[in-house]
Design a protein around this motif. Structure first.
Motif, PDB file in Angstrom:
ATOM      1  N   GLU A  90      42.125  54.702  71.514  1.00  4.62           N
ATOM      2  CA  GLU A  90      41.330  55.222  70.655  1.00  4.62           C
ATOM      3  C   GLU A  90      39.854  54.921  71.432  1.00  4.62           C
ATOM      4  O   GLU A  90      38.698  56.050  71.136  1.00  4.62           O
ATOM      5  N   ALA A  91      39.423  53.989  72.097  1.00  3.25           N
ATOM      6  CA  ALA A  91      38.319  53.653  72.735  1.00  3.25           C
ATOM      7  C   ALA A  91      38.166  54.653  73.993  1.00  3.25           C
ATOM      8  O   ALA A  91      37.171  54.733  74.658  1.00  3.25           O
ATOM      9  N   GLY A  92      39.152  55.251  74.582  1.00  3.93           N
ATOM     10  CA  GLY A  92      39.169  56.232  75.651  1.00  3.93           C
ATOM     11  C   GLY A  92      39.349  55.526  76.982  1.00  3.93           C
ATOM     12  O   GLY A  92      39.028  56.067  78.165  1.00  3.93           O
ATOM     13  N   PHE A  93      39.760  54.035  76.927  1.00  3.38           N
ATOM     14  CA  PHE A  93      39.887  53.415  78.282  1.00  3.38           C
ATOM     15  C   PHE A  93      41.133  53.769  78.914  1.00  3.38           C
ATOM     16  O   PHE A  93      41.246  53.606  80.031  1.00  3.38           O
ATOM     17  N   TYR A  94      41.981  54.102  78.463  1.00  4.63           N
ATOM     18  CA  TYR A  94      43.530  54.471  78.575  1.00  4.63           C
ATOM     19  C   TYR A  94      43.999  55.846  77.862  1.00  4.63           C
ATOM     20  O   TYR A  94      43.658  55.952  76.652  1.00  4.63           O
ATOM     21  N   THR A  95      45.032  56.362  78.590  1.00  8.68           N
ATOM     22  CA  THR A  95      45.564  57.469  77.833  1.00  8.68           C
ATOM     23  C   THR A  95      46.800  56.874  77.057  1.00  8.68           C
ATOM     24  O   THR A  95      47.276  55.919  77.453  1.00  8.68           O
ATOM     25  N   ALA A  96      47.408  57.737  76.254  1.00  9.66           N
ATOM     26  CA  ALA A  96      48.649  57.621  75.429  1.00  9.66           C
ATOM     27  C   ALA A  96      49.891  57.385  76.624  1.00  9.66           C
ATOM     28  O   ALA A  96      50.579  56.524  76.351  1.00  9.66           O
ATOM     29  N   ALA A  97      49.811  58.111  77.528  1.00 11.94           N
ATOM     30  CA  ALA A  97      50.957  57.979  78.711  1.00 11.94           C
ATOM     31  C   ALA A  97      50.875  56.696  79.413  1.00 11.94           C
ATOM     32  O   ALA A  97      51.923  56.028  79.630  1.00 11.94           O
ATOM     33  N   GLN A  98      49.535  56.258  79.496  1.00  7.99           N
ATOM     34  CA  GLN A  98      49.530  54.963  80.493  1.00  7.99           C
ATOM     35  C   GLN A  98      49.871  53.835  79.499  1.00  7.99           C
ATOM     36  O   GLN A  98      50.598  52.650  80.200  1.00  7.99           O
ATOM     37  N   VAL A  99      49.769  53.807  78.227  1.00  9.01           N
ATOM     38  CA  VAL A  99      49.970  52.781  77.448  1.00  9.01           C
ATOM     39  C   VAL A  99      51.492  52.770  77.055  1.00  9.01           C
ATOM     40  O   VAL A  99      51.847  51.785  76.452  1.00  9.01           O
ATOM     41  N   HIS A 100      52.085  54.110  77.229  1.00  9.45           N
ATOM     42  CA  HIS A 100      53.530  54.247  76.807  1.00  9.45           C
ATOM     43  C   HIS A 100      54.338  53.124  77.377  1.00  9.45           C
ATOM     44  O   HIS A 100      55.565  52.654  77.052  1.00  9.45           O
ATOM     45  N   PRO A 143      36.482  34.265  88.848  1.00  5.72           N
ATOM     46  CA  PRO A 143      35.168  34.846  88.815  1.00  5.72           C
ATOM     47  C   PRO A 143      35.494  36.023  87.919  1.00  5.72           C
ATOM     48  O   PRO A 143      36.608  36.700  87.762  1.00  5.72           O
ATOM     49  N   LEU A 144      34.401  36.720  87.337  1.00  4.67           N
ATOM     50  CA  LEU A 144      34.652  38.051  86.483  1.00  4.67           C
ATOM     51  C   LEU A 144      35.042  39.326  87.549  1.00  4.67           C
ATOM     52  O   LEU A 144      35.777  39.887  86.851  1.00  4.67           O
ATOM     53  N   GLU A 145      34.747  39.217  88.561  1.00  9.82           N
ATOM     54  CA  GLU A 145      35.225  40.367  89.325  1.00  9.82           C
ATOM     55  C   GLU A 145      36.563  40.247  89.739  1.00  9.82           C
ATOM     56  O   GLU A 145      37.178  41.296  90.262  1.00  9.82           O
ATOM     57  N   GLU A 146      37.231  39.040  89.581  1.00 10.51           N
ATOM     58  CA  GLU A 146      38.859  38.905  89.840  1.00 10.51           C
ATOM     59  C   GLU A 146      39.592  39.038  88.550  1.00 10.51           C
ATOM     60  O   GLU A 146      40.922  39.182  88.691  1.00 10.51           O
ATOM     61  N   ILE A 147      38.822  39.212  87.551  1.00 17.22           N
ATOM     62  CA  ILE A 147      39.690  39.314  86.497  1.00 17.22           C
ATOM     63  C   ILE A 147      40.130  40.840  86.122  1.00 17.22           C
ATOM     64  O   ILE A 147      39.213  41.647  86.270  1.00 17.22           O
ATOM     65  N   PRO A 148      41.383  40.899  85.942  1.00 19.59           N
ATOM     66  CA  PRO A 148      41.798  42.638  86.017  1.00 19.59           C
ATOM     67  C   PRO A 148      40.890  43.290  85.123  1.00 19.59           C
ATOM     68  O   PRO A 148      40.621  42.966  83.798  1.00 19.59           O
ATOM     69  N   ASP A 149      40.981  44.579  85.236  1.00 15.91           N
ATOM     70  CA  ASP A 149      40.109  45.593  84.373  1.00 15.91           C
ATOM     71  C   ASP A 149      40.955  45.638  83.098  1.00 15.91           C
ATOM     72  O   ASP A 149      40.260  45.921  82.009  1.00 15.91           O
ATOM     73  N   ALA A 150      42.283  45.717  83.008  1.00 11.77           N
ATOM     74  CA  ALA A 150      43.056  45.757  81.672  1.00 11.77           C
ATOM     75  C   ALA A 150      42.454  44.445  80.832  1.00 11.77           C
ATOM     76  O   ALA A 150      42.531  44.701  79.597  1.00 11.77           O
ATOM     77  N   ILE A 151      42.366  43.156  81.184  1.00 11.94           N
ATOM     78  CA  ILE A 151      41.808  42.339  80.346  1.00 11.94           C
ATOM     79  C   ILE A 151      40.484  42.525  79.743  1.00 11.94           C
ATOM     80  O   ILE A 151      40.294  42.521  78.478  1.00 11.94           O
ATOM     81  N   ILE A 152      39.645  42.956  80.576  1.00  6.09           N
ATOM     82  CA  ILE A 152      38.466  43.301  79.904  1.00  6.09           C
ATOM     83  C   ILE A 152      38.336  44.334  79.196  1.00  6.09           C
ATOM     84  O   ILE A 152      37.640  44.522  77.995  1.00  6.09           O
ATOM     85  N   LYS A 153      39.087  45.510  79.581  1.00  5.91           N
ATOM     86  CA  LYS A 153      39.113  46.692  78.489  1.00  5.91           C
ATOM     87  C   LYS A 153      39.917  46.386  77.465  1.00  5.91           C
ATOM     88  O   LYS A 153      39.385  46.917  76.253  1.00  5.91           O
ATOM     89  N   ALA A 154      40.924  45.694  77.329  1.00  2.62           N
ATOM     90  CA  ALA A 154      41.622  45.099  76.165  1.00  2.62           C
ATOM     91  C   ALA A 154      40.824  44.444  75.305  1.00  2.62           C
ATOM     92  O   ALA A 154      40.742  44.617  74.058  1.00  2.62           O
ATOM     93  N   THR A 155      39.896  43.636  75.839  1.00  4.18           N
ATOM     94  CA  THR A 155      39.184  42.708  75.257  1.00  4.18           C
ATOM     95  C   THR A 155      37.922  43.352  74.441  1.00  4.18           C
ATOM     96  O   THR A 155      37.566  43.313  73.166  1.00  4.18           O
ATOM     97  N   LEU A 156      37.281  44.381  75.280  1.00  4.89           N
ATOM     98  CA  LEU A 156      35.976  45.112  74.519  1.00  4.89           C
ATOM     99  C   LEU A 156      36.838  46.112  73.424  1.00  4.89           C
ATOM    100  O   LEU A 156      35.966  46.294  72.664  1.00  4.89           O
ATOM    101  N   ALA A 157      37.831  46.697  73.818  1.00  5.69           N
ATOM    102  CA  ALA A 157      38.280  47.710  72.734  1.00  5.69           C
ATOM    103  C   ALA A 157      38.856  47.178  71.470  1.00  5.69           C
ATOM    104  O   ALA A 157      38.702  47.723  70.424  1.00  5.69           O
ATOM    105  N   THR A 158      39.312  45.971  71.377  1.00  7.94           N
ATOM    106  CA  THR A 158      39.784  45.237  70.268  1.00  7.94           C
ATOM    107  C   THR A 158      38.685  44.503  69.574  1.00  7.94           C
ATOM    108  O   THR A 158      38.467  44.343  68.491  1.00  7.94           O
ATOM    109  N   GLU A 159      37.734  43.756  70.329  1.00 11.94           N
ATOM    110  CA  GLU A 159      36.760  43.036  69.613  1.00 11.94           C
ATOM    111  C   GLU A 159      35.557  43.465  69.686  1.00 11.94           C
ATOM    112  O   GLU A 159      34.701  43.299  68.598  1.00 11.94           O
ATOM    113  N   ASP A 160      34.898  44.494  70.672  1.00  6.70           N
ATOM    114  CA  ASP A 160      33.610  44.831  70.693  1.00  6.70           C
ATOM    115  C   ASP A 160      33.608  46.148  71.515  1.00  6.70           C
ATOM    116  O   ASP A 160      32.906  45.831  72.529  1.00  6.70           O
TER     117      ASP A 160
END
Length: 762
Positions: free
Chosen positions: A281-291, A120-137
């Motif tokens: 760039e989308a503001g979903f994560y900080t530079a330190a978090q993705v480092h 279900p969508l509720e069980e898909i990690p937040d990282a997957i959803i944010k990475a998808t939106l930040a890259t695609e739309d």
């Protein structure tokens, strides 16, 4: 004079004067009342008479309303094709979950909605959803299906870079394309995509659209959806992926074949870093978090083969649903006809050709089908890149076959009294305003020639005249018998003016190679349900193939198509170790080039063209492009000499020589013949000169193929007078050769019979 009209008295007659007076008064009263109403209306509307700026505004509003009404009808006309393509049954009501096996019982892939919708969508990690939106739309939750601002921004960036560096399609548009459309680059497809995106937005919530996208996007390796991709790349559920893994998966949406880590790890890592930057760039994560994700990139696991027969599986999935319809069985396991080695060779043959010559020839697409004469499909390639477009051109693209369609016209002629040596004229009658002309522009010189020569030269005039003389209805009936649909009666139908699919075309030719018996293409051998119960078995559920074309007609067609290869337009398809029959085809433009051909073992078709129907480089024909590609594939597809004879033809000299060699070997080695080992190794009766010649050929072939020479020659210990190979021979390092001089290792890698096998030699 008597008053005859009122002879009964005026009291009993009609008072015409009164009637006339009443009519006159009624008309006068109606006219008077109408004038009063008109005057009243004029007086009323006179109050609204506008002048100056108000009148201009009113006129502008009126014009806008008129344009709006006209625009509505235009939009409706443009949207109608998209609405017709919208079918919720494709993705909402699909209930099948199918596991596919090869003929030996090894799992080769899965298809089905249950496999993709497991999380279900509720069980898909937040990282997957944010990475998808930040890259695609990034504006997915703000727009109405079409991101106008995002499209404009992408257009500006592309113009600034003079290249396509950003995509303008919203996530809803991408979902519409994945569900309903192909990936052809055309205005028509983009218009459909936009309207379907709007329709999706009206039918589903944003969360539902996002879930559909995450479940149906192709992410490489035969994996559809993020759950399947996580299992494929990382060996775990998508619920457990971390940020680095989520970024790698999100980078696959753009081009899964190009950025798949199994295919190109450096490109995959670079793309992952782009996704991580997008998250910042989308503001979903900080530079330190993705480092941390940059320092510890995703590690893939080798859980299964990196290649999957995706084109074949897509068609096989459709076949399973057709065969099990109405049986209320949805969790199934199907055993298929695919030959994975042949499938890989077919993929490589098409992709290599397009990479090497596609740009110069202005060709970007193609399809290839290989099947046995009985209809068992062994390989099916539906396009150059499954990751870029899953539209299966081999099964769904209807392209004009050009002159390759003539085989059905000539078959109808043979069935109606013509013979291969019947003399015909290079001329034809007109049909309406249409007059057939041959390649080069002539309308026929009137010369006389046998029928086989007209086919070998691919004369349009003769084919058209045959269709008129025999009857175009009979040609259509012939195609229907052979499993080809959609052919219409037209003046130029003999020249292949209606589209057919490569799969249909291959099945049609296979009927002649099958001796006139039905050879409808099939992919499924048997299907069992989750309890192991047989749901379908081809062996028991399908009738024996019917004789749909007389044997003499099939043999005559094979004889004529053989002359096409030896003396006609398809000489570049010839193989030096077996007979080849077939026919080339080229549509006007040229927009499509074809070759459909066969040996006694395989029937194959090649189509080359462009998805958007643009013409390729001028002057090219099926004999120049498709026939050589078919030859390249078939040269490696035949891994042994177990090639049956084509009905109506004499055995090829190489096959005759091989049969004689095997017979001689059996006479000299009765023990080996009894054990069935006459095909293994090198015959002990082989002379030293022959062995030295084979060694020189082996060395030359290794150099041509770029294969290194073995550092240590395999040691053969004679056992019962027969040479035995090493216990663990080096891969691809066998010294044996088949009768065409091809290393037998190519056959051994796939478990094929030795090229010296006596079985089935004519």
């Amino acid at each position: 004079m008597s008053d005859w009209f009122f002879k009964r008295g005026r009291r009993d007659g009609i008072d015409w004067m009164a009637l006339d007076s009443r009519l006159d008064s009624s008309v006068s009263e109606f006219w008077s009342r109408a004038k009063d109403i008109w005057d009243a209306g004029s007086s009323f509307f006179a109050r609204f008479k506008l002048t100056g700026g108000k009148r201009l505004a009113s006129e502008a509003a009126s014009e806008c309303l008129t344009l709006a009404v006209g625009g509505f009808f235009v939009l409706y006309a443009l949207a109608l094709p998209a609405f017709l393509d919208f079918d919720e049954g494709r993705f909402l009501t699909g209930q099948y979950s199918v596991k596919f096996l090869d003929a030996a019982g090894n799992e080769i892939g899965q298809r089905g909605i249950l496999h993709n919708d497991a999380v279900p969508l509720e069980e898909i990690p937040d990282a997957i959803i944010k990475a998808t939106l930040a890259t695609e739309d990034r504006r997915f939750f703000e727009h109405f299906g079409i991101d106008v601002l995002g499209t404009a921004r992408a257009l500006v960036e592309n113009l600034r870079a003079n290249d396509v560096v950003q995509g303008g399609s919203s996530l809803s548009q991408q979902l519409a394309k994945n569900l309903f459309l192909s990936s052809e680059r055309s205005i028509d497809r983009k218009i459909k995509e936009a309207f379907l995106a709007l329709l999706l937005e009206t039918r589903f919530t944003k969360r539902e659209i996002l879930k559909l996208y995450l479940d149906r996007a192709y992410l490489g390796g035969g994996a559809f959806g993020v759950e399947a991709a996580a299992q494929f790349y990382f060996g775990k559920s998508v619920r457990e992926v971390n940020l680095a893994e989520a970024a790698m998966m999100a980078g696959l949406y753009k081009a899964p074949t190009k950025y798949a880590p199994h295919v190109n790890l450096p490109a995959s890592r670079a793309r992952t870093n782009e996704v991580l930057q997008n998250l910042v760039e989308a503001g979903f994560y900080t530079a330190a978090q993705v480092h941390e994700a940059r320092l510890h990139p995703a590690q893939i696991v080798e859980t299964r083969a990196t290649t999957s027969p995706d084109w074949f599986l897509d068609w096989a999935y459709e076949e399973v649903q057709r065969l099990t319809e109405g049986k209320n069985q949805y969790v199934l396991t199907a055993r298929t006809t695919v030959d994975l080695t042949l499938q890989k060779q077919a993929d490589e043959a098409l992709v290599t050709f397009l990479k090497q010559r596609g740009r110069s020839l202005r060709i970007n697409s193609g399809a290839l089908v290989a099947m046995e004469p009985d209809g068992a499909v062994r390989a099916l390639v539906g396009g150059p890149d499954y990751g870029e477009s899953q539209f299966n051109r081999a099964t769904h693209a209807r392209r004009q076959p050009g002159s390759s369609f003539k085989i059905y016209v000539y078959a109808a002629a043979l069935e109606n009294g013509y013979k291969p040596d019947t003399v015909v004229r290079d001329a034809s009658r007109t049909c309406g305003r249409w007059h057939p002309q041959n390649y080069g522009g002539s309308h026929g010189g009137g010369g006389r020639m046998p029928l086989w020569m007209a086919l070998a030269k691919s004369l349009n005039t003769v084919a058209a005249e045959l269709s008129f003389a025999v009857g175009r209805e009979k040609v259509i009936e012939m195609t229907q018998r052979l499993g080809i649909t959609g052919i219409r009666k037209t003046c130029s139908m003999a020249l292949g003016d209606y589209g057919i699919t490569p799969l249909e075309h291959t099945g049609g030719l296979a009927t002649f190679i099958n001796g006139g018996k039905s050879a409808r293409p099939f992919a499924i051998l048997d299907v069992v349900n989750s309890r192991g119960e047989m749901v379908y078995s081809r062996e028991t559920d399908e009738p024996e193939p019917a004789q749909i074309v007389p044997v003499n007609v099939a043999e005559g067609m094979n004889q004529m198509m053989r002359r096409v290869v030896t003396d006609g337009t398809a000489q570049k398809a010839s193989l030096d170790f077996t007979n080849v029959v077939g026919k080339t085809g080229t549509s006007s433009g040229p927009k499509d080039v074809w070759f459909v051909g066969a040996t006694g073992k395989y029937v194959g078709s090649v189509w080359l063209g462009n998805d958007d129907n643009r013409p390729m480089a001028g002057g090219n024909t099926g004999g120049q492009l498709a026939a050589p590609l078919w030859h390249s594939f078939m040269s490696v597809a035949h891994r042994d000499m177990n090639i049956p004879n084509i009905p109506g033809l004499e055995p090829h000299p190489v096959q005759v020589a091989e049969a004689q060699r095997i017979a001689e070997f059996k006479r000299a080695n009765p023990t080996a013949a009894a054990d069935g080992d006459g095909s293994k190794g090198v015959s002990p009766t082989m002379t030293a000169q022959a062995r030295d010649a084979l060694k020189r050929i082996t060395t030359a072939l290794r150099k041509a193929a770029g294969v290194a020479e073995p550092t240590t020659a395999p040691q053969h210990t004679p056992i019962d007078g027969r040479p035995a190979g090493p216990a663990t021979p080096p891969r691809g390092d066998r010294a044996e050769l088949d009768t065409r001089g091809k290393p037998a290792a190519l056959a051994s890698q796939s478990g094929a019979r030795s090229p010296l096998s006596p079985a089935g030699v004519p």
